[in-house]
Design a protein around this motif. Sequence first.
Motif, PDB file in Angstrom:
ATOM      1  N   CYS A  34      -3.344  -9.627  12.321  1.00 43.32           N
ATOM      2  CA  CYS A  34      -4.336 -10.698  12.455  1.00 43.32           C
ATOM      3  C   CYS A  34      -5.631 -10.401  11.700  1.00 43.32           C
ATOM      4  O   CYS A  34      -6.433 -11.291  11.488  1.00 43.32           O
ATOM      5  CB  CYS A  34      -4.644 -10.958  13.926  1.00 43.32           C
ATOM      6  SG  CYS A  34      -5.510  -9.596  14.754  1.00 43.32           S
ATOM      7  N   ASN A  35      -5.824  -9.155  11.342  1.00 43.71           N
ATOM      8  CA  ASN A  35      -7.005  -8.703  10.588  1.00 43.71           C
ATOM      9  C   ASN A  35      -8.326  -8.822  11.347  1.00 43.71           C
ATOM     10  O   ASN A  35      -9.389  -8.859  10.733  1.00 43.71           O
ATOM     11  CB  ASN A  35      -7.094  -9.400   9.229  1.00 43.71           C
ATOM     12  CG  ASN A  35      -6.038  -8.883   8.291  1.00 43.71           C
ATOM     13  OD1 ASN A  35      -5.817  -7.683   8.184  1.00 43.71           O
ATOM     14  ND2 ASN A  35      -5.341  -9.790   7.622  1.00 43.71           N
ATOM     15  N   HIS A  36      -8.266  -8.843  12.670  1.00 47.05           N
ATOM     16  CA  HIS A  36      -9.510  -8.781  13.444  1.00 47.05           C
ATOM     17  C   HIS A  36     -10.146  -7.403  13.314  1.00 47.05           C
ATOM     18  O   HIS A  36     -11.315  -7.221  13.615  1.00 47.05           O
ATOM     19  CB  HIS A  36      -9.248  -9.105  14.917  1.00 47.05           C
ATOM     20  CG  HIS A  36      -9.077 -10.554  15.145  1.00 47.05           C
ATOM     21  ND1 HIS A  36      -7.856 -11.176  15.008  1.00 47.05           N
ATOM     22  CD2 HIS A  36      -9.966 -11.516  15.452  1.00 47.05           C
ATOM     23  CE1 HIS A  36      -8.009 -12.460  15.245  1.00 47.05           C
ATOM     24  NE2 HIS A  36      -9.279 -12.692  15.515  1.00 47.05           N
ATOM     25  N   CYS A  37      -9.391  -6.443  12.837  1.00 48.25           N
ATOM     26  CA  CYS A  37      -9.896  -5.087  12.627  1.00 48.25           C
ATOM     27  C   CYS A  37     -10.814  -5.010  11.410  1.00 48.25           C
ATOM     28  O   CYS A  37     -11.543  -4.040  11.240  1.00 48.25           O
ATOM     29  CB  CYS A  37      -8.726  -4.122  12.445  1.00 48.25           C
ATOM     30  SG  CYS A  37      -7.541  -4.658  11.180  1.00 48.25           S
ATOM     31  N   LEU A  79      -9.724  -0.461   3.396  1.00 45.25           N
ATOM     32  CA  LEU A  79      -8.280  -0.622   3.589  1.00 45.25           C
ATOM     33  C   LEU A  79      -7.933  -2.035   4.019  1.00 45.25           C
ATOM     34  O   LEU A  79      -8.673  -2.663   4.777  1.00 45.25           O
ATOM     35  CB  LEU A  79      -7.762   0.348   4.652  1.00 45.25           C
ATOM     36  CG  LEU A  79      -7.956   1.830   4.401  1.00 45.25           C
ATOM     37  CD1 LEU A  79      -7.415   2.630   5.583  1.00 45.25           C
ATOM     38  CD2 LEU A  79      -7.281   2.259   3.128  1.00 45.25           C
ATOM     39  N   LYS A  80      -6.795  -2.530   3.558  1.00 46.57           N
ATOM     40  CA  LYS A  80      -6.245  -3.803   4.019  1.00 46.57           C
ATOM     41  C   LYS A  80      -5.299  -3.458   5.170  1.00 46.57           C
ATOM     42  O   LYS A  80      -4.088  -3.331   4.996  1.00 46.57           O
ATOM     43  CB  LYS A  80      -5.517  -4.513   2.879  1.00 46.57           C
ATOM     44  CG  LYS A  80      -6.433  -4.922   1.758  1.00 46.57           C
ATOM     45  CD  LYS A  80      -5.679  -5.626   0.657  1.00 46.57           C
ATOM     46  CE  LYS A  80      -6.629  -6.067  -0.437  1.00 46.57           C
ATOM     47  NZ  LYS A  80      -5.923  -6.731  -1.534  1.00 46.57           N
ATOM     48  N   ILE A  81      -5.868  -3.303   6.354  1.00 52.21           N
ATOM     49  CA  ILE A  81      -5.151  -2.752   7.497  1.00 52.21           C
ATOM     50  C   ILE A  81      -3.948  -3.600   7.894  1.00 52.21           C
ATOM     51  O   ILE A  81      -2.854  -3.075   8.117  1.00 52.21           O
ATOM     52  CB  ILE A  81      -6.109  -2.553   8.688  1.00 52.21           C
ATOM     53  CG1 ILE A  81      -7.202  -1.555   8.287  1.00 52.21           C
ATOM     54  CG2 ILE A  81      -5.363  -2.078   9.926  1.00 52.21           C
ATOM     55  CD1 ILE A  81      -8.364  -1.493   9.250  1.00 52.21           C
ATOM     56  N   LEU A  89      -5.442   1.023  -2.118  1.00 53.32           N
ATOM     57  CA  LEU A  89      -5.749   2.048  -1.119  1.00 53.32           C
ATOM     58  C   LEU A  89      -4.597   2.131  -0.131  1.00 53.32           C
ATOM     59  O   LEU A  89      -3.964   1.124   0.185  1.00 53.32           O
ATOM     60  CB  LEU A  89      -7.047   1.699  -0.375  1.00 53.32           C
ATOM     61  CG  LEU A  89      -8.317   1.654  -1.227  1.00 53.32           C
ATOM     62  CD1 LEU A  89      -9.471   1.083  -0.421  1.00 53.32           C
ATOM     63  CD2 LEU A  89      -8.659   3.040  -1.745  1.00 53.32           C
ATOM     64  N   HIS A  90      -4.331   3.334   0.371  1.00 50.64           N
ATOM     65  CA  HIS A  90      -3.208   3.567   1.277  1.00 50.64           C
ATOM     66  C   HIS A  90      -3.708   4.089   2.619  1.00 50.64           C
ATOM     67  O   HIS A  90      -4.878   4.451   2.748  1.00 50.64           O
ATOM     68  CB  HIS A  90      -2.234   4.557   0.644  1.00 50.64           C
ATOM     69  CG  HIS A  90      -1.707   4.091  -0.663  1.00 50.64           C
ATOM     70  ND1 HIS A  90      -2.270   4.464  -1.855  1.00 50.64           N
ATOM     71  CD2 HIS A  90      -0.690   3.241  -0.969  1.00 50.64           C
ATOM     72  CE1 HIS A  90      -1.630   3.885  -2.854  1.00 50.64           C
ATOM     73  NE2 HIS A  90      -0.661   3.127  -2.344  1.00 50.64           N
ATOM     74  N   ALA A  91      -2.820   4.155   3.574  1.00 52.08           N
ATOM     75  CA  ALA A  91      -3.174   4.632   4.909  1.00 52.08           C
ATOM     76  C   ALA A  91      -3.811   6.014   4.862  1.00 52.08           C
ATOM     77  O   ALA A  91      -4.685   6.328   5.665  1.00 52.08           O
ATOM     78  CB  ALA A  91      -1.934   4.637   5.802  1.00 52.08           C
ATOM     79  N   GLU A 142      -4.397   1.330  18.308  1.00 48.18           N
ATOM     80  CA  GLU A 142      -5.243   2.403  17.780  1.00 48.18           C
ATOM     81  C   GLU A 142      -4.885   2.565  16.312  1.00 48.18           C
ATOM     82  O   GLU A 142      -4.057   3.383  15.939  1.00 48.18           O
ATOM     83  CB  GLU A 142      -5.032   3.686  18.561  1.00 48.18           C
ATOM     84  CG  GLU A 142      -5.526   3.604  19.985  1.00 48.18           C
ATOM     85  CD  GLU A 142      -5.369   4.912  20.739  1.00 48.18           C
ATOM     86  OE1 GLU A 142      -5.369   5.984  20.096  1.00 48.18           O
ATOM     87  OE2 GLU A 142      -5.249   4.844  21.960  1.00 48.18           O
ATOM     88  N   GLN A 143      -5.539   1.742  15.496  1.00 49.16           N
ATOM     89  CA  GLN A 143      -5.191   1.691  14.074  1.00 49.16           C
ATOM     90  C   GLN A 143      -5.454   3.012  13.363  1.00 49.16           C
ATOM     91  O   GLN A 143      -4.709   3.378  12.454  1.00 49.16           O
ATOM     92  CB  GLN A 143      -5.955   0.558  13.375  1.00 49.16           C
ATOM     93  CG  GLN A 143      -5.499  -0.821  13.765  1.00 49.16           C
ATOM     94  CD  GLN A 143      -4.107  -1.161  13.266  1.00 49.16           C
ATOM     95  OE1 GLN A 143      -3.461  -0.416  12.542  1.00 49.16           O
ATOM     96  NE2 GLN A 143      -3.628  -2.320  13.667  1.00 49.16           N
ATOM     97  N   SER A 144      -6.484   3.739  13.744  1.00 45.69           N
ATOM     98  CA  SER A 144      -6.772   4.997  13.061  1.00 45.69           C
ATOM     99  C   SER A 144      -5.613   5.978  13.253  1.00 45.69           C
ATOM    100  O   SER A 144      -5.227   6.677  12.307  1.00 45.69           O
ATOM    101  CB  SER A 144      -8.095   5.592  13.530  1.00 45.69           C
ATOM    102  OG  SER A 144      -8.136   5.710  14.936  1.00 45.69           O
TER     103      SER A 144
END
Length: 137
Positions: free
Chosen positions: A65-68, A75-77, A103-105, A123-125
């Motif tokens: 959803c890209n709320h992050c 980064l494009k999470i 960019l990568h993870a 927990e995206q990180s």
Amino acid sequence: MALTRVQCIQYALDRPGVLTVLPGVRGMADLEDILAYVDATPAERDYAALAEMAPQSREARCVYCNHCQPCPAGLKIGTINKYYDLACLGDEMAAEHYRNLELHAGDCVGCGHCDSRCPFGVEQSARMAEIAEHFGM
């Protein structure tokens, strides 16, 4: 609470592997409602309300959803997560798309900005570390 058609279209487009949505049209009113998606603002496309409807016992999962966003590291999470999920399902094209990202993870700085913004409790990180290990980058 029901989602609007605009929110439903955005939700469907954010699913892995979905490239287009073809809603049914019964008449001009339906067509006008559907075409409103084209001019909809990000706020009108926002379907974060789903998080409030989801059972709390459900595993936290990224729904792209890209709320992050915005990510301080750029980064494009949501995209990284989508390519990872598809690659885990065996989609080699998604793995190649991931490799072609600017960019990568592995470029995640672990600041936690995304963790605090995720309405779905992901927990995206930590997930970025998992994705970087999977792809080796």
